[in-house]
Design a protein around this motif. Sequence first.
Motif, short mmCIF file in Angstrom:
data_model
loop_
_atom_site.label_atom_id
_atom_site.label_comp_id
_atom_site.label_asym_id
_atom_site.label_seq_id
_atom_site.Cartn_x
_atom_site.Cartn_y
_atom_site.Cartn_z
N GLN A 7 50.32 61.21 41.46
CA GLN A 7 51.86 61.06 42.01
C GLN A 7 51.97 59.57 43.09
OE1 GLN A 7 52.82 63.79 45.13
NE2 GLN A 7 55.15 63.69 44.64
N PRO A 50 53.17 63.18 37.67
CA PRO A 50 53.02 63.04 39.20
C PRO A 50 52.69 64.52 39.78
CG PRO A 50 55.18 63.05 38.52
CD PRO A 50 54.39 62.91 37.11
N HIS A 51 52.72 65.60 39.08
CA HIS A 51 52.23 66.88 39.59
C HIS A 51 50.88 67.24 39.23
CE1 HIS A 51 56.68 67.82 39.76
NE2 HIS A 51 56.65 67.05 38.52
#
Length: 227
Positions: A135, A128-129
């Motif tokens: 994300q 998600p980063h």
Amino acid sequence: MSSGPGRRTGSYGAGLAGHLAAEGIEVTEVNRPDRAARRRSGKTDAVDAGAAARAVLGGHATSTPKSKNGPVEDLRVLKVVKDSAVRNRTQAINQLKALLVSAPSQLHESLAGLSNPKLFVACAALDPHANAVHQALHVLAHRIVRLTAEATTLTRRITAITQAHNPQLMELTGVGPDSAAIRLTAAGDNHERLRDEASFAALRGVSPVERSSGKSQRRRLRPCPMW
């Protein structure tokens, strides 16, 4: 005690109706008022209360409201929550697939052709980063998994209650836990208030009512009184 428009025994008036019934006070469900008559007399609490009282005193309102203190009420509330989980899950799946259409080609190609379960696992495993697309897909995949688990848990609970309360219903061809819950909810915990086939037909909104004008005679379906 009668309950009419604005104080329905199935919603806003449920608590009062249940309390009165527990105290041995007779409670009557008043049918939906005639629309034409309501337009002529207006709509206020006082007018509605007077119309409800006249309907009961005149014998036009005879329906016994559903009780809400048994396994059928448990089925109703669980089915409401399960339906919400299923709707939100479908929405999340549609959002995830829509995002994949416009996702970067490398990501799109790596996920293309996967079955839904494998697709959700792959999206849930995305970092998600890394970027906003990763994300978004990651969040949606985890949402889908959570809502699927909710719906599965609620289905098991609905099935258990139905089998304990009315096992014969689940034995009918084509009747699963959801359709069984819908049928039991329509009848209510105090199904004895459905005294005959006619009262059940009225509950389902399928009892014919004769209408005539001049030489024309026809029948229409009576609206469900337990609205």
